[in-house]
Scaffold this motif. Structure first.
Motif, mmCIF file in Angstrom:
data_model
loop_
_atom_site.group_PDB
_atom_site.id
_atom_site.type_symbol
_atom_site.label_atom_id
_atom_site.label_comp_id
_atom_site.label_asym_id
_atom_site.label_seq_id
_atom_site.Cartn_x
_atom_site.Cartn_y
_atom_site.Cartn_z
ATOM 1 N N ARG A 90 0.814 -1.209 0.000
ATOM 2 C CA ARG A 90 0.000 0.000 0.000
ATOM 3 C C ARG A 90 0.859 1.275 0.000
ATOM 4 O O ARG A 90 2.066 1.243 -0.210
ATOM 5 C CB ARG A 90 -0.957 -0.036 1.192
ATOM 6 C CG ARG A 90 -2.068 -1.104 1.035
ATOM 7 C CD ARG A 90 -3.033 -0.753 -0.085
ATOM 8 N NE ARG A 90 -3.706 0.499 0.178
ATOM 9 C CZ ARG A 90 -4.869 0.610 0.832
ATOM 10 N NH1 ARG A 90 -5.499 -0.460 1.259
ATOM 11 N NH2 ARG A 90 -5.411 1.792 1.038
ATOM 12 N N PHE A 112 0.359 -8.803 2.430
ATOM 13 C CA PHE A 112 -0.327 -7.513 2.511
ATOM 14 C C PHE A 112 0.529 -6.597 3.375
ATOM 15 O O PHE A 112 0.601 -6.776 4.590
ATOM 16 C CB PHE A 112 -1.713 -7.696 3.116
ATOM 17 C CG PHE A 112 -2.594 -6.460 3.081
ATOM 18 C CD1 PHE A 112 -2.245 -5.323 2.380
ATOM 19 C CD2 PHE A 112 -3.804 -6.468 3.757
ATOM 20 C CE1 PHE A 112 -3.060 -4.210 2.352
ATOM 21 C CE2 PHE A 112 -4.644 -5.356 3.736
ATOM 22 C CZ PHE A 112 -4.262 -4.217 3.030
ATOM 23 N N MET A 114 0.820 -2.966 4.670
ATOM 24 C CA MET A 114 -0.028 -1.792 4.792
ATOM 25 C C MET A 114 0.800 -0.512 4.748
ATOM 26 O O MET A 114 2.029 -0.530 4.759
ATOM 27 C CB MET A 114 -0.847 -1.883 6.077
ATOM 28 C CG MET A 114 -1.781 -3.068 6.103
ATOM 29 S SD MET A 114 -2.818 -3.061 7.582
ATOM 30 C CE MET A 114 -3.457 -4.731 7.531
ATOM 31 N N SER A 117 4.720 0.784 5.867
ATOM 32 C CA SER A 117 5.570 -0.277 6.403
ATOM 33 C C SER A 117 6.869 -0.359 5.606
ATOM 34 O O SER A 117 6.960 0.102 4.467
ATOM 35 C CB SER A 117 4.838 -1.620 6.397
ATOM 36 O OG SER A 117 4.380 -1.949 5.100
ATOM 37 N N ALA A 132 1.199 -4.555 9.289
ATOM 38 C CA ALA A 132 0.261 -3.453 9.465
ATOM 39 C C ALA A 132 0.990 -2.115 9.343
ATOM 40 O O ALA A 132 2.219 -2.051 9.207
ATOM 41 C CB ALA A 132 -0.457 -3.578 10.797
ATOM 42 N N ASN A 133 0.227 -1.031 9.411
ATOM 43 C CA ASN A 133 0.758 0.305 9.165
ATOM 44 C C ASN A 133 1.974 0.614 10.028
ATOM 45 O O ASN A 133 1.960 0.420 11.242
ATOM 46 C CB ASN A 133 -0.324 1.345 9.440
ATOM 47 C CG ASN A 133 -1.560 1.125 8.603
ATOM 48 O OD1 ASN A 133 -2.295 0.160 8.808
ATOM 49 N ND2 ASN A 133 -1.797 1.999 7.649
#
Length: 259
Positions: A90, A112, A114, A117, A132-133
């Motif tokens: 992302r 995935f 985010m 990262s 995650a972020n």
């Protein structure tokens, strides 16, 4: 499958794009790159040289993939980032290439990553890993299949994160994080089994019960680590055997249990 390349995108003559690639406004794809079939490179993303993307990857806005390693010993030699298929990276994700000649930073399939990262040089992420972020993965880290790294976790270089591990938000990981276990805190401690992750992965109930017994033996029995491992050698569960092997192969030590 037709490709779609925005008129403002900058694509080097030596870049190799497969069919069906979509490139957004102001994206940059450098020389000696490979972009697999059906990939999407969003606006302002940068794909640096020596990057190899498999099919059906999504690279989000302002991501930079294949940047030079943040390592003082790096001398500009050829190294690579190799990313499998079906991954989502992302906005603002950064992935750095290997730090020595011919070295590779690898990301598997179905991961995935985010927004914000970071994956450092010489890392290896297995299939279906989630960052995650703001998660920060330093150089030479290995992350096992289906591990979940929560927001703003910082993983020290050379650490390993086991398969189906879960790292809680803001954790500081300076030793190996056990497979199948929730690890959280600063300093990080093992808190219990990742039961949700195990069940979602379809792990049989019998193996989950065996892992519960193994966790109690390791952290709640009062045994020294070698005594606990010797006791666990008698288990017939392949997941317990995997846990034992992970511990015995550790070079940095493991995150121990704690309140």
């Amino acid at each position: 499958m037709a490709s779609s390349i925005h008129s403002t995108a900058l694509i080097a003559p030596g870049a190799r794009l497969a069919a069906g690639v979509r490139v957004g406004p102001y994206a940059v794809i450098e020389e000696d790159t490979e972009i697999g079939e059906g990939c999407t490179i969003a606006a302002h993303a940068v794909i640096k040289r020596y990057t190899r993307l498999g099919p059906r990857n999504h690279i989000g806005e302002h991501a930079v993939i294949g940047g030079e390693p943040q390592d003082f010993k790096f001398k500009g030699w050829p190294s690579a980032v190799v990313i499998g298929e079906g991954n989502v990276l992302r906005e603002g994700v950064t992935v750095h290439r290997g730090s020595t000649e011919g070295a590779v930073t690898r990301i598997g399939d179905g991961c995935f990553l985010m927004a914000g990262s970071h994956v450092g040089h010489d890392c290896s992420l297995g299939n279906q890993v989630i960052l995650a972020n703001g998660a920060l993965v330093a150089g030479f880290v290995t992350v096992g299949e289906r591990a979940f790294v929560s927001g703003h976790v910082a993983i020290h270089q050379f650490c390993r994160v086991g398969r189906l591990a879960m790292l809680g938000g803001l954790a500081r990981i300076s030793q190996d994080a056990l497979p199948f276990v929730i690890t959280e805190g600063s300093p990080a401690r093992a808190r219990g089994l990742n039961l949700v992750g195990l069940k979602r992965a379809g792990v049989p109930e019998e193996d989950i019960r065996a892992l519960k017994r193994a966790y109690r033996t390791l952290f709640l029995s009062g045994l020294l680590l070698e005594q606990a491992l010797a006791a666990l050698d008698e288990s017939s569960s392949p997941l317990v055997a995997e846990l034992i092997r992970f511990i015995r192969e550790s070079r940095r030590g493991i995150t121990r249990g704690g309140r």
